[in-house]
Write a protein that holds these residues in place. Sequence first.
Motif, mmCIF file in Angstrom:
data_model
loop_
_atom_site.group_PDB
_atom_site.id
_atom_site.type_symbol
_atom_site.label_atom_id
_atom_site.label_comp_id
_atom_site.label_asym_id
_atom_site.label_seq_id
_atom_site.Cartn_x
_atom_site.Cartn_y
_atom_site.Cartn_z
ATOM 1 N N HIS A 1 10.193 7.403 -11.079
ATOM 2 C CA HIS A 1 9.445 8.264 -10.159
ATOM 3 C C HIS A 1 8.608 7.420 -9.200
ATOM 4 C CE1 HIS A 1 6.977 7.799 -13.808
ATOM 5 N NE2 HIS A 1 5.965 7.780 -12.967
ATOM 6 N N THR A 2 8.242 6.216 -9.627
ATOM 7 C CA THR A 2 7.468 5.337 -8.731
ATOM 8 C C THR A 2 8.340 4.926 -7.549
ATOM 9 O OG1 THR A 2 6.395 4.504 -10.696
ATOM 10 C CG2 THR A 2 6.031 3.260 -8.672
ATOM 11 N N GLU A 3 9.581 4.557 -7.854
ATOM 12 C CA GLU A 3 10.484 4.157 -6.766
ATOM 13 C C GLU A 3 10.709 5.327 -5.803
ATOM 14 O OE1 GLU A 3 14.289 2.760 -8.114
ATOM 15 O OE2 GLU A 3 15.068 2.622 -6.062
ATOM 16 N N LEU A 4 10.918 6.504 -6.387
ATOM 17 C CA LEU A 4 11.145 7.689 -5.550
ATOM 18 C C LEU A 4 9.902 7.999 -4.695
ATOM 19 C CD1 LEU A 4 12.933 10.106 -4.766
ATOM 20 C CD2 LEU A 4 12.073 11.300 -6.782
ATOM 21 N N ASN A 5 8.734 7.970 -5.320
ATOM 22 C CA ASN A 5 7.500 8.230 -4.562
ATOM 23 C C ASN A 5 7.343 7.213 -3.435
ATOM 24 O OD1 ASN A 5 6.601 10.479 -5.973
ATOM 25 N ND2 ASN A 5 5.554 9.273 -7.528
ATOM 26 N N ASN A 6 7.668 5.961 -3.729
ATOM 27 C CA ASN A 6 7.556 4.941 -2.682
ATOM 28 C C ASN A 6 8.553 5.193 -1.558
ATOM 29 O OD1 ASN A 6 5.407 3.456 -3.638
ATOM 30 N ND2 ASN A 6 6.686 2.208 -4.995
ATOM 31 N N GLN A 7 9.772 5.598 -1.931
ATOM 32 C CA GLN A 7 10.779 5.902 -0.892
ATOM 33 C C GLN A 7 10.287 7.050 -0.006
ATOM 34 O OE1 GLN A 7 13.936 6.492 -3.759
ATOM 35 N NE2 GLN A 7 15.139 4.811 -2.906
ATOM 36 N N MET A 8 9.657 8.031 -0.642
ATOM 37 C CA MET A 8 9.196 9.187 0.127
ATOM 38 C C MET A 8 7.991 8.843 0.994
ATOM 39 S SD MET A 8 9.758 12.200 -2.686
ATOM 40 C CE MET A 8 9.563 13.547 -1.572
ATOM 41 N N ASN A 9 7.334 7.774 0.663
ATOM 42 C CA ASN A 9 6.108 7.394 1.363
ATOM 43 C C ASN A 9 6.372 6.477 2.552
ATOM 44 O OD1 ASN A 9 3.382 7.872 1.297
ATOM 45 N ND2 ASN A 9 2.906 5.975 0.218
ATOM 46 N N VAL A 10 7.606 5.970 2.632
ATOM 47 C CA VAL A 10 7.915 4.979 3.678
ATOM 48 C C VAL A 10 7.891 5.625 5.059
ATOM 49 C CG1 VAL A 10 9.853 3.647 4.646
ATOM 50 C CG2 VAL A 10 9.276 3.441 2.226
ATOM 51 N N ILE A 11 7.290 4.934 6.023
ATOM 52 C CA ILE A 11 7.418 5.362 7.423
ATOM 53 C C ILE A 11 7.920 4.173 8.236
ATOM 54 C CG2 ILE A 11 5.675 7.215 7.452
ATOM 55 C CD1 ILE A 11 3.763 5.089 8.726
ATOM 56 N N LYS A 12 8.643 4.480 9.315
ATOM 57 C CA LYS A 12 9.109 3.406 10.191
ATOM 58 C C LYS A 12 7.925 2.894 11.005
ATOM 59 C CE LYS A 12 13.738 5.182 10.982
ATOM 60 N NZ LYS A 12 14.560 5.921 11.923
ATOM 61 N N PRO A 13 7.970 1.630 11.421
ATOM 62 C CA PRO A 13 6.875 1.107 12.250
ATOM 63 C C PRO A 13 6.615 1.984 13.480
ATOM 64 C CG PRO A 13 8.302 -0.673 11.555
ATOM 65 C CD PRO A 13 8.963 0.597 11.095
ATOM 66 N N ASP A 14 7.671 2.517 14.094
ATOM 67 C CA ASP A 14 7.447 3.355 15.288
ATOM 68 C C ASP A 14 6.784 4.690 14.926
ATOM 69 O OD1 ASP A 14 8.357 1.504 17.037
ATOM 70 O OD2 ASP A 14 10.436 2.236 17.035
ATOM 71 N N THR A 15 7.076 5.179 13.724
ATOM 72 C CA THR A 15 6.390 6.402 13.276
ATOM 73 C C THR A 15 4.903 6.105 13.119
ATOM 74 O OG1 THR A 15 8.384 6.994 12.082
ATOM 75 C CG2 THR A 15 6.417 8.241 11.532
ATOM 76 N N GLY A 16 4.597 4.917 12.630
ATOM 77 C CA GLY A 16 3.192 4.505 12.510
ATOM 78 C C GLY A 16 2.516 4.517 13.879
ATOM 79 N N LYS A 17 3.251 4.049 14.891
ATOM 80 C CA LYS A 17 2.666 4.053 16.252
ATOM 81 C C LYS A 17 2.419 5.488 16.713
ATOM 82 C CE LYS A 17 4.689 -0.269 17.761
ATOM 83 N NZ LYS A 17 5.917 -0.782 18.265
ATOM 84 N N MET A 18 3.368 6.368 16.390
ATOM 85 C CA MET A 18 3.195 7.766 16.779
ATOM 86 C C MET A 18 1.990 8.378 16.054
ATOM 87 S SD MET A 18 5.763 10.928 16.322
ATOM 88 C CE MET A 18 5.702 10.674 14.584
ATOM 89 N N MET A 19 1.808 7.988 14.804
ATOM 90 C CA MET A 19 0.634 8.493 14.055
ATOM 91 C C MET A 19 -0.654 8.032 14.754
ATOM 92 S SD MET A 19 1.725 7.811 10.149
ATOM 93 C CE MET A 19 2.353 9.129 9.127
ATOM 94 N N GLY A 20 -0.642 6.791 15.197
ATOM 95 C CA GLY A 20 -1.809 6.275 15.917
ATOM 96 C C GLY A 20 -2.066 7.092 17.173
ATOM 97 N N TYR A 21 -0.971 7.370 17.905
ATOM 98 C CA TYR A 21 -1.097 8.167 19.136
ATOM 99 C C TYR A 21 -1.634 9.557 18.799
ATOM 100 C CZ TYR A 21 0.208 10.869 23.249
ATOM 101 O OH TYR A 21 0.163 11.703 24.328
#
Length: 326
Positions: free
Chosen positions: A194-214
């Motif tokens: 479940h840790t691996e799955l939770n981590n997979q679900m938590n991943v964001i792409k670097p560009d998504t991170g930029k969009m979050m910043g915006y």
Amino acid sequence: MGLKTNNPEDNQIKKKLWDFIKKWDTIIIHRHVRPDPDAIGSQCGLKEIIKASFPEKHVYAVGAEVEDLAYLGSMDTIPEDVYDEALVIVTDTANIKRIDDDRFRLAKEWIKIDHHPLDDSYGEIEWINTKASSCCEMITDLWLTYPEEITMTTEAARLLYGGIVGDTNRFLYDSTSTYTMQIAAELMKYPFSHTELNNQMNVIKPDTGKMMGYALEHFEVSDLGVGHIVLTQELLKSLGLDDNETHSIVPLLGKIENVRVWAVFVEQSDGGYRCRLRSKGPVINDIAQLHGGGGHPLASGTHAKTEDEIQEILSELKQAVIEYSK
Ligand code: AMP
């Protein structure tokens, strides 16, 4: 396994549904367009448990592949004629126009399994449980209703657990009940990570991170606590993102202090806007319905054709906050 269903009021419909499923040799499972982990988890989790319980049956999961959710499962490619003698089951989809892969219409019989408030009625059998946190909770509940007949597998447990985690935002939303926690624990007894799955679900792409910043920088919140942001096509193109990748900003914006309801408008290629609505109290799905959409009382979606319609939705949200505060 000691845990039993906590949902005996649905026993009659569950019996009808399970008896019906048992009769069919070929079953094709659909879910909604732009799937989330609950859509894929319920679709592929149900496929897994039917196949494990009845290895002789042909069971398929269909719809568009979603690259970001590939860690959950992949779709089957089947020719049209498979539908001639197949039962179609649709999971997690309140309205017909949101069913992915229009070929579901070719089947003679449909079953609907959903946790959204009733929108379109479709199918020979409809099992709707709006108290369930997720459609994956319902599929798990079906297993717990017929534990002697339904075989759970590690892969199905992983898929169903993933859908529950996804739709409750890691057990944060008020749809999370004691039963949700109990069945999640039941699924966790299977040896997937479940840790691996939770981590997979938590991943964001670097560009998504930029969009979050915006989004954090440009999110506007009114005095009444109505927040909104518009993401244009131009912005998405500049970040190399598409609409599917904007969902992660929705819970993020709700974390901001004083936000009571909020809307994320994503411009579409046709010039209209997809609209995601969330609330921490005021009911908003009636507003979504007014504009042709739907969803849960505190989490819904719709479309706005123009910027004027965006303003209309915002003033309706404002009104909902005022009514709620009275
Ligand atoms: P989303 O904002 O896409 O995560 O959707 C939140 C909830 O609203 C989900 O339960 C969806 O089923 C529902 N929803 C989103 N968009 C629509 C739509 N256009 N029509 C009906 N329901 C929708």
